[in-house]
Write an enzyme that holds these catalytic residues in place. Sequence first.
Site, PDB file in Angstrom:
ATOM      1  N   HIS A  62       0.872  -1.274  -0.128  1.00 24.22           N
ATOM      2  CA  HIS A  62      -0.137   0.178  -0.126  1.00 24.22           C
ATOM      3  C   HIS A  62       0.942   1.251   0.182  1.00 24.22           C
ATOM      4  O   HIS A  62       1.334   1.602   0.995  1.00 24.22           O
ATOM      5  CB  HIS A  62      -0.916  -0.017   1.266  1.00 24.22           C
ATOM      6  CG  HIS A  62      -1.754  -1.293   1.231  1.00 24.22           C
ATOM      7  ND1 HIS A  62      -3.093  -1.192   0.950  1.00 24.22           N
ATOM      8  CD2 HIS A  62      -1.566  -2.451   1.973  1.00 24.22           C
ATOM      9  CE1 HIS A  62      -3.855  -2.355   1.217  1.00 24.22           C
ATOM     10  NE2 HIS A  62      -2.884  -3.292   1.686  1.00 24.22           N
ATOM     11  N   PHE A  63       1.335   1.845  -1.095  1.00 32.60           N
ATOM     12  CA  PHE A  63       2.115   2.862  -1.395  1.00 32.60           C
ATOM     13  C   PHE A  63       1.314   4.282  -1.151  1.00 32.60           C
ATOM     14  O   PHE A  63       1.847   5.218  -1.272  1.00 32.60           O
ATOM     15  CB  PHE A  63       3.148   2.857  -2.548  1.00 32.60           C
ATOM     16  CG  PHE A  63       4.032   1.882  -2.482  1.00 32.60           C
ATOM     17  CD1 PHE A  63       4.391   1.001  -1.215  1.00 32.60           C
ATOM     18  CD2 PHE A  63       4.940   1.889  -3.623  1.00 32.60           C
ATOM     19  CE1 PHE A  63       5.488   0.228  -1.364  1.00 32.60           C
ATOM     20  CE2 PHE A  63       5.947   0.725  -3.399  1.00 32.60           C
ATOM     21  CZ  PHE A  63       6.424   0.163  -2.486  1.00 32.60           C
ATOM     22  N   ARG A  64       0.090   4.166  -0.774  1.00 34.31           N
ATOM     23  CA  ARG A  64      -0.670   5.370  -0.449  1.00 34.31           C
ATOM     24  C   ARG A  64      -1.048   6.599  -1.486  1.00 34.31           C
ATOM     25  O   ARG A  64      -1.516   7.307  -1.122  1.00 34.31           O
ATOM     26  CB  ARG A  64      -0.068   6.136   0.712  1.00 34.31           C
ATOM     27  CG  ARG A  64       0.035   5.016   1.907  1.00 34.31           C
ATOM     28  CD  ARG A  64      -1.153   4.340   2.412  1.00 34.31           C
ATOM     29  NE  ARG A  64      -1.023   3.705   3.832  1.00 34.31           N
ATOM     30  CZ  ARG A  64      -1.958   2.728   4.351  1.00 34.31           C
ATOM     31  NH1 ARG A  64      -2.909   2.575   3.364  1.00 34.31           N
ATOM     32  NH2 ARG A  64      -1.669   2.144   5.323  1.00 34.31           N
ATOM     33  N   ASN A  94      -6.877   0.205  -2.577  1.00 31.99           N
ATOM     34  CA  ASN A  94      -7.692   1.218  -1.827  1.00 31.99           C
ATOM     35  C   ASN A  94      -6.985   2.380  -1.360  1.00 31.99           C
ATOM     36  O   ASN A  94      -6.801   2.857  -0.358  1.00 31.99           O
ATOM     37  CB  ASN A  94      -8.108   0.297  -0.271  1.00 31.99           C
ATOM     38  CG  ASN A  94      -6.653  -0.226   0.334  1.00 31.99           C
ATOM     39  OD1 ASN A  94      -5.757  -0.604  -0.453  1.00 31.99           O
ATOM     40  ND2 ASN A  94      -6.674  -0.224   1.560  1.00 31.99           N
ATOM     41  N   HIS A 236      -2.430 -12.751   3.029  1.00 33.41           N
ATOM     42  CA  HIS A 236      -2.018 -12.663   4.575  1.00 33.41           C
ATOM     43  C   HIS A 236      -2.840 -13.625   5.449  1.00 33.41           C
ATOM     44  O   HIS A 236      -3.541 -13.336   6.515  1.00 33.41           O
ATOM     45  CB  HIS A 236      -2.098 -11.141   4.866  1.00 33.41           C
ATOM     46  CG  HIS A 236      -3.307 -10.522   4.611  1.00 33.41           C
ATOM     47  ND1 HIS A 236      -4.692 -10.803   4.638  1.00 33.41           N
ATOM     48  CD2 HIS A 236      -3.376  -9.082   4.096  1.00 33.41           C
ATOM     49  CE1 HIS A 236      -5.434  -9.812   4.110  1.00 33.41           C
ATOM     50  NE2 HIS A 236      -4.771  -8.781   3.722  1.00 33.41           N
ATOM     51  N   ASP A 314       2.573  -6.666   2.818  1.00 33.29           N
ATOM     52  CA  ASP A 314       1.383  -6.042   3.057  1.00 33.29           C
ATOM     53  C   ASP A 314       1.968  -4.806   3.597  1.00 33.29           C
ATOM     54  O   ASP A 314       1.219  -4.132   4.491  1.00 33.29           O
ATOM     55  CB  ASP A 314       0.527  -6.582   3.919  1.00 33.29           C
ATOM     56  CG  ASP A 314      -0.911  -5.937   3.991  1.00 33.29           C
ATOM     57  OD1 ASP A 314      -1.269  -5.189   3.273  1.00 33.29           O
ATOM     58  OD2 ASP A 314      -1.746  -6.302   5.020  1.00 33.29           O
ATOM     59  N   HIS A 318       1.749   4.161   8.001  1.00 34.86           N
ATOM     60  CA  HIS A 318       0.977   5.201   8.673  1.00 34.86           C
ATOM     61  C   HIS A 318       2.034   6.230   9.663  1.00 34.86           C
ATOM     62  O   HIS A 318       3.029   5.673   9.914  1.00 34.86           O
ATOM     63  CB  HIS A 318      -0.191   4.839   9.732  1.00 34.86           C
ATOM     64  CG  HIS A 318      -1.086   3.993   8.966  1.00 34.86           C
ATOM     65  ND1 HIS A 318      -2.162   4.359   8.243  1.00 34.86           N
ATOM     66  CD2 HIS A 318      -1.210   2.289   9.218  1.00 34.86           C
ATOM     67  CE1 HIS A 318      -2.968   3.442   7.878  1.00 34.86           C
ATOM     68  NE2 HIS A 318      -2.229   2.263   8.314  1.00 34.86           N
TER      69      HIS A 318
END
Length: 448
Positions: A62-64, A94, A236, A314, A318
């Site tokens: 998830h590289f945002r 997402n 996962h 994964d 944050h």
Amino acid sequence: MSHTLIVNARLVNEGREFEADLRIEGERIAAIGSSLSARPGDTVVDAAGRRLLPGMIDDQVHFREPGLEHKADIASESAAAVAGGLTSFMDMPNTSPPTLDATALEDKYARAAGRARANYGFYFGASNDNLEAVRGIDPRATPGLKVFMGASTGNMLVDAPDTLDAIFRDAPVPIITHCEDTPTIDAALAEYRAKYGDDIPARFHPDIRSREACLKSTRLALELARRHGTRLHVLHISTADELALFERGPLVRADGSRKRITAETCIHFLRFERADYERLGHQIKCNPAIKDASDRAALLQALAEDVVDVLATDHAPHTWEEKQAPYVRAPSGLPLVQFALVAALECVHEGHFDAARVVQKFAHAPAQLFDVKERGFLREGYYADLVLVEDTPFTVRREDVLSRCGWSPFEGSTFRSRIASTWVNGTLAWDGSALVGAPRGRRLEFDR
């Protein structure tokens, strides 16, 4: 065209370790053999007996970007990836906005071009209301279709039974699933919230995101896949209980056929367990939750015995400040790409499996599973995505973290291997202490 000759290496590839030299010409591996001779203009690298691996392919990050760049972006996280020996990544949908149509998908590829230090692919996302877009996916444009069969952000929880059935029936690419049953989680969360309010102790996270929630959702995904003959990859896996649902044996069988239903676990499930919540708190809060020591042991054994097919990260950064919030507001996810490979090699030092097994689960299997063209192996003619590893201990320090979030759950951990060099598409990208040159990542091609 640049030319590099790596001599005196110990190659780890396709189930064995062997001494050899490797020549890079341009972006490709030109030759693998013994006593290869240097040519005028060659850059010669003496591996001095160190291991040379294919670059790792992380099929779950998830590289945002777009929408959450205060936490991370493609440039920052791909830099951390190549420092960790990860040369290709597949990013989740997402984001904000979510990747629910072809336009959003191509926007992410455009964002990565010229900025990603590692090679890149982006998943298409499923929702309760984008079935026609799913049916129209170009199989060569994405590694697969991500289905959140459990709590998720925004519009990406797919819980309508008819829609789920149609997605599993009609998806033109492999389906990858996040499997946790939302009603089960919500009921448990309500119980703990009634007792503790918003500030639930982190140690109860594996009881809220419970093994029962995982098992119920995983069973549903497998039932749908078997009904429709779907290529399904369950992400996962965190519990010993789920392992009994999957087939034992190699991803690609001796006759060339492949498993239709496959399983994946993540590096944090191999390095942490329930007792670590007392020390690390929300730093290791993730979904699914890290569970018991017995689950950790079962997952290590499942990798060794080919029950679990892929190892991934994964990676989900944050900010430190976000992680300090009370339980109900502290987001789930860990930054992992920079130290994932050395953490996996620590399992080798501990005797759980050999380095060839790490390469199989972290490089070969993702390439095979997602039909990645000419990557994931040390083979003549393949792209020269390589990582040189040396067995020299180092301790993770916060100041060494390259992810934008600026912290790691591995801070203070000492690993017995380190990344000495990483090459992406034939060009040195990490020299063991610093990033080198401009971003060289390319769009992954899917040979379908």
